[in-house]
Design a protein around this motif. Structure first.
Motif, PDB file in Angstrom:
ATOM      1  N   LYS A 187      -5.967   6.953   6.562  1.00  0.00           N
ATOM      2  CA  LYS A 187      -5.085   7.058   7.737  1.00  0.00           C
ATOM      3  C   LYS A 187      -4.034   6.379   7.944  1.00  0.00           C
ATOM      4  O   LYS A 187      -3.482   6.306   8.951  1.00  0.00           O
ATOM      5  CB  LYS A 187      -5.927   7.986   8.886  1.00  0.00           C
ATOM      6  CG  LYS A 187      -6.740   9.014   8.734  1.00  0.00           C
ATOM      7  CD  LYS A 187      -7.403   9.723   9.824  1.00  0.00           C
ATOM      8  CE  LYS A 187      -8.034  11.018   9.668  1.00  0.00           C
ATOM      9  NZ  LYS A 187      -8.807  11.600  10.862  1.00  0.00           N
ATOM     10  N   GLY A 188      -4.380   4.917   7.301  1.00  0.00           N
ATOM     11  CA  GLY A 188      -3.130   3.956   7.622  1.00  0.00           C
ATOM     12  C   GLY A 188      -3.654   2.941   8.559  1.00  0.00           C
ATOM     13  O   GLY A 188      -2.813   2.320   8.936  1.00  0.00           O
ATOM     14  N   ASN A 189      -4.689   3.155   9.251  1.00  0.00           N
ATOM     15  CA  ASN A 189      -5.178   2.357  10.363  1.00  0.00           C
ATOM     16  C   ASN A 189      -5.984   1.296   9.739  1.00  0.00           C
ATOM     17  O   ASN A 189      -6.747   1.185   8.648  1.00  0.00           O
ATOM     18  CB  ASN A 189      -5.981   2.907  11.311  1.00  0.00           C
ATOM     19  CG  ASN A 189      -5.261   4.376  11.977  1.00  0.00           C
ATOM     20  OD1 ASN A 189      -4.104   4.159  12.390  1.00  0.00           O
ATOM     21  ND2 ASN A 189      -5.987   5.279  12.052  1.00  0.00           N
ATOM     22  N   THR A 190      -6.056  -0.039  10.389  1.00  0.00           N
ATOM     23  CA  THR A 190      -6.772  -1.051   9.910  1.00  0.00           C
ATOM     24  C   THR A 190      -8.182  -1.059  10.741  1.00  0.00           C
ATOM     25  O   THR A 190      -8.298  -0.532  11.729  1.00  0.00           O
ATOM     26  CB  THR A 190      -6.271  -2.521  10.797  1.00  0.00           C
ATOM     27  OG1 THR A 190      -4.800  -2.681  10.316  1.00  0.00           O
ATOM     28  CG2 THR A 190      -7.012  -3.612  10.128  1.00  0.00           C
ATOM     29  N   VAL A 191      -9.075  -1.260   9.628  1.00  0.00           N
ATOM     30  CA  VAL A 191     -10.527  -1.203   9.720  1.00  0.00           C
ATOM     31  C   VAL A 191     -11.127  -2.642   9.989  1.00  0.00           C
ATOM     32  O   VAL A 191     -11.343  -3.086   9.060  1.00  0.00           O
ATOM     33  CB  VAL A 191     -11.468  -0.284   9.021  1.00  0.00           C
ATOM     34  CG1 VAL A 191     -12.869  -0.258   9.450  1.00  0.00           C
ATOM     35  CG2 VAL A 191     -10.588   1.068   8.777  1.00  0.00           C
ATOM     36  N   ILE A 226      -8.043  -6.758   0.804  1.00  0.00           N
ATOM     37  CA  ILE A 226      -8.998  -7.157   1.666  1.00  0.00           C
ATOM     38  C   ILE A 226      -8.457  -8.420   2.321  1.00  0.00           C
ATOM     39  O   ILE A 226      -8.198  -9.288   1.441  1.00  0.00           O
ATOM     40  CB  ILE A 226     -10.490  -7.320   0.989  1.00  0.00           C
ATOM     41  CG1 ILE A 226     -10.859  -6.047   0.234  1.00  0.00           C
ATOM     42  CG2 ILE A 226     -11.732  -7.887   1.886  1.00  0.00           C
ATOM     43  CD1 ILE A 226     -12.129  -6.224  -0.675  1.00  0.00           C
ATOM     44  N   ASN A 227      -8.531  -8.700   3.630  1.00  0.00           N
ATOM     45  CA  ASN A 227      -8.205  -9.917   4.414  1.00  0.00           C
ATOM     46  C   ASN A 227      -9.050 -10.081   5.469  1.00  0.00           C
ATOM     47  O   ASN A 227      -9.856  -9.471   5.589  1.00  0.00           O
ATOM     48  CB  ASN A 227      -6.684  -9.853   4.655  1.00  0.00           C
ATOM     49  CG  ASN A 227      -5.682  -9.447   3.541  1.00  0.00           C
ATOM     50  OD1 ASN A 227      -5.249 -10.414   3.047  1.00  0.00           O
ATOM     51  ND2 ASN A 227      -5.402  -8.018   3.419  1.00  0.00           N
ATOM     52  N   TYR A 228      -8.851 -11.282   5.931  1.00  0.00           N
ATOM     53  CA  TYR A 228      -9.717 -11.456   7.186  1.00  0.00           C
ATOM     54  C   TYR A 228      -9.029 -12.199   8.211  1.00  0.00           C
ATOM     55  O   TYR A 228      -7.506 -12.150   8.099  1.00  0.00           O
ATOM     56  CB  TYR A 228     -10.672 -12.901   6.845  1.00  0.00           C
ATOM     57  CG  TYR A 228      -9.926 -14.340   6.870  1.00  0.00           C
ATOM     58  CD1 TYR A 228      -9.824 -15.138   7.893  1.00  0.00           C
ATOM     59  CD2 TYR A 228      -9.677 -14.751   5.350  1.00  0.00           C
ATOM     60  CE1 TYR A 228      -9.452 -16.349   7.915  1.00  0.00           C
ATOM     61  CE2 TYR A 228      -9.091 -16.031   5.416  1.00  0.00           C
ATOM     62  CZ  TYR A 228      -8.691 -16.887   6.428  1.00  0.00           C
ATOM     63  OH  TYR A 228      -8.386 -17.960   6.270  1.00  0.00           O
ATOM     64  N   ILE A 249      -4.635 -13.017   7.831  1.00  0.00           N
ATOM     65  CA  ILE A 249      -3.446 -12.090   8.391  1.00  0.00           C
ATOM     66  C   ILE A 249      -3.253 -12.571   9.788  1.00  0.00           C
ATOM     67  O   ILE A 249      -4.104 -12.737  10.600  1.00  0.00           O
ATOM     68  CB  ILE A 249      -3.643 -10.641   8.149  1.00  0.00           C
ATOM     69  CG1 ILE A 249      -4.929 -10.231   8.867  1.00  0.00           C
ATOM     70  CG2 ILE A 249      -3.519 -10.063   6.874  1.00  0.00           C
ATOM     71  CD1 ILE A 249      -5.456  -8.550   9.049  1.00  0.00           C
ATOM     72  N   LYS A 250      -1.781 -12.560   9.985  1.00  0.00           N
ATOM     73  CA  LYS A 250      -1.214 -13.220  11.223  1.00  0.00           C
ATOM     74  C   LYS A 250      -1.168 -11.775  12.407  1.00  0.00           C
ATOM     75  O   LYS A 250      -1.117 -12.142  13.617  1.00  0.00           O
ATOM     76  CB  LYS A 250       0.166 -13.693  11.004  1.00  0.00           C
ATOM     77  CG  LYS A 250       1.280 -12.742  10.509  1.00  0.00           C
ATOM     78  CD  LYS A 250       2.547 -13.288  10.392  1.00  0.00           C
ATOM     79  CE  LYS A 250       3.438 -12.400   9.664  1.00  0.00           C
ATOM     80  NZ  LYS A 250       4.731 -13.053   9.416  1.00  0.00           N
ATOM     81  N   SER A 251      -1.427 -10.648  11.846  1.00  0.00           N
ATOM     82  CA  SER A 251      -1.628  -9.519  12.820  1.00  0.00           C
ATOM     83  C   SER A 251      -2.396  -8.484  12.181  1.00  0.00           C
ATOM     84  O   SER A 251      -2.360  -8.421  10.840  1.00  0.00           O
ATOM     85  CB  SER A 251      -0.205  -8.840  13.259  1.00  0.00           C
ATOM     86  OG  SER A 251      -0.098  -7.688  13.936  1.00  0.00           O
ATOM     87  N   PRO A 255       1.172  -2.069   8.508  1.00  0.00           N
ATOM     88  CA  PRO A 255       0.356  -2.334   7.102  1.00  0.00           C
ATOM     89  C   PRO A 255       0.263  -3.975   6.919  1.00  0.00           C
ATOM     90  O   PRO A 255       0.944  -4.632   6.970  1.00  0.00           O
ATOM     91  CB  PRO A 255       1.460  -2.099   6.045  1.00  0.00           C
ATOM     92  CG  PRO A 255       2.729  -2.350   6.568  1.00  0.00           C
ATOM     93  CD  PRO A 255       2.573  -1.807   8.046  1.00  0.00           C
ATOM     94  N   ILE A 256      -1.050  -4.149   6.756  1.00  0.00           N
ATOM     95  CA  ILE A 256      -1.579  -5.594   6.834  1.00  0.00           C
ATOM     96  C   ILE A 256      -1.479  -6.549   5.722  1.00  0.00           C
ATOM     97  O   ILE A 256      -1.067  -7.630   5.741  1.00  0.00           O
ATOM     98  CB  ILE A 256      -3.319  -5.595   6.801  1.00  0.00           C
ATOM     99  CG1 ILE A 256      -3.855  -4.784   5.777  1.00  0.00           C
ATOM    100  CG2 ILE A 256      -3.673  -5.112   8.133  1.00  0.00           C
ATOM    101  CD1 ILE A 256      -5.329  -4.909   5.601  1.00  0.00           C
TER     102      ILE A 256
END
Length: 451
Positions: free
Chosen positions: A381-385, A358-360, A290-292, A296-297
């Motif tokens: 909660k919509g946050n990236t972990v 799932i991404n890196y 992912i570039k960011s 949303p990822i």
């Protein structure tokens, strides 16, 4: 062996519904075993099992039928049994009979009351499918290789499951003697893997060589199936190359899959069809960069930058003829060790949230240094972990520390050989790798308390 799917099957069998159940998954992961177990325990002798790969009388007389009443009548005549709607009918390798598969939606519309289970492999259903799929008119369960929880049950260590769940619920360390035993069992599972045939052989004979040979045979069987079902010769060759080179990339420090390393002129656009064909089999998993890291990822996915893993961590260990002693103590295998840990973690996570979630994340700092976060999953909660996967207890988290320095708002998780520990200052949960499948997941997201 006890599978977690067993309870789902029992619940379905007790429902008052004419909606057929479709169980799908890669070959050799235990679909037929689980369904026959249900048939024998819940239906006694009142079931019919039909395997369309046999190309027998059932296949010849049912392959072109689409009317549910005609299908039932034909089965009665061939079996010479007085089948009524208290019986279970099992259609195995359903992808071989396209017209019949399409008719499944009509069983619910006719409300005939028959219990019908259909089994199909991804290889057959996705690569050899010319019929319409009865979307919305069937129930669907996806089956995966056995996970660590099922391994504990099969190994007679089911009582340790409650210890893991209690530590997660209380956010407290598990007893050291239990923690050490679970790490040892995890290393054993990383070598054996969750393919039922090889796992059964190992638990019966404790011979890792035989278990590895079974897995090598399965890898070869998958390759043969790929050749069988892909029609385009160019895509067939490319798909084989992709599949055969998985160990090459997973054994390196940077296990990013580079097409140019298997064919100097290769470009993603030329391999796109082959990649999609291989993915559709579910014998491998592909995760994208992912570039960011901002949610949303899914909006940040770079499809042409990816990693490929096996659907089961045991395949990689068999490729290198590993045993537990080599895995845990030989430094020459440190990159393979890390990839096996990642493969295990990914296999557990896919069951919970789906591979598409799932991404890196790879990024550079101002000095152009490279960093990488193993996995990124969105929370409830919509946050990236951000998630880091480490094999043992002696490790660094250089990439995660860099990310925290730049963005200290995110709560992250490190799965490793260490016990449960909460680093409140840096907002990091340290969780034993063996517990990854036991965390709380909801609606394809991870349920985690934000720090």
């Amino acid at each position: 062996m006890i599978r977690l799917i067993d309870k789902k099957l029992e619940e379905w069998s007790e429902k008052d519904t004419s909606c057929p159940l479709f169980i799908i998954g890669a070959r050799q992961i235990g679909k037929t075993y689980s369904v026959k177990k249900l048939a024998e325990t819940k239906f006694n002798d009142k079931y019919i099992y039909i395997n369309f790969l046999d190309k027998d009388e059932y296949y010849r007389n049912l392959k072109d039928k689409s009317n549910p009443k005609e299908i039932i009548q034909t089965i009665k005549l061939i079996s010479n049994k007085n089948i009524d709607n208290t019986w279970l009918i099992i259609f195995d390798e359903i992808q071989e009979v396209g017209e019949l598969k399409t008719s499944l939606k009509m069983f619910e519309e006719y409300n005939m009351g028959y219990k019908i289970i259909c089994l199909g492999s991804y290889l057959g259903n996705m690569l050899n499918d010319t019929s319409s799929f009865p979307v919305g008119k069937i129930s669907r369960i996806e089956l995966f290789p056995m996970n660590f929880e099922e391994f504990l049950m099969a190994s007679n260590y089911e009582y340790l499951i409650e210890d893991i769940k209690k530590s997660i619920a209380n956010n407290s360390p598990i007893d050291k003697i239990v923690h050490d035993k679970l790490n040892d069992l995890l290393h054993e599972f990383m070598i054996v893997g969750g393919m039922p045939k090889s796992l059964h052989s190992y638990l019966k004979n404790k011979d890792i060589y035989d278990a590895n040979e079974i897995k090598k045979s399965l890898i070869n069987d998958y390759k043969i199936d790929i050749i069988k079902y892909i029609k385009n010769n160019s895509d067939k060759i490319k798909t084989q190359l992709l599949y055969e080179n998985i160990p090459l990339f997973l054994s390196k420090e940077n296990n990013k899959y580079k097409l140019s390393n298997i064919e100097s002129t290769a470009r993603y656009i030329n391999y796109a069809n082959a990649i999609e064909s291989l993915l559709s089999t579910k014998i491998i998993y592909k995760i994208n960069n992912i570039k960011s890291i901002e949610p949303p990822i899914k909006m940040n996915v770079v499809d042409s930058e990816f990693k490929i893993y096996y659907n089961d961590c045991g395949f990689l260990s068999s490729t290198f003829n590993l045993n537990k002693e080599i895995l845990t103590s030989t430094d020459q295998y440190k990159y393979i060790r890390g990839s096996i840990a990642e493969n295990f973690a990914l296999s557990e996570l896919v069951i919970k949230v789906g591979v598409s979630n799932i991404n890196y994340y790879s990024f550079r700092d101002k000095s152009n240094n490279n960093y990488e976060i193993d996995f990124c999953i969105e929370s409830t909660k919509g946050n990236t972990v951000p998630i880091e996967i480490k094999f043992g207890t002696n490790f660094q988290t250089k990439s995660l520390k860099k990310l925290i320095k730049e963005d200290n708002k995110k709560t992250s998780i490190v799965f490793s050989g260490k016990n449960f520990y909460l680093d409140k200052e840096n907002k990091i949960y340290y969780v034993p790798l063996y517990a990854i499948g036991f965390l709380n997941y909801e609606n394809e997201r991870i349920l985690i308390e934000e720090l």
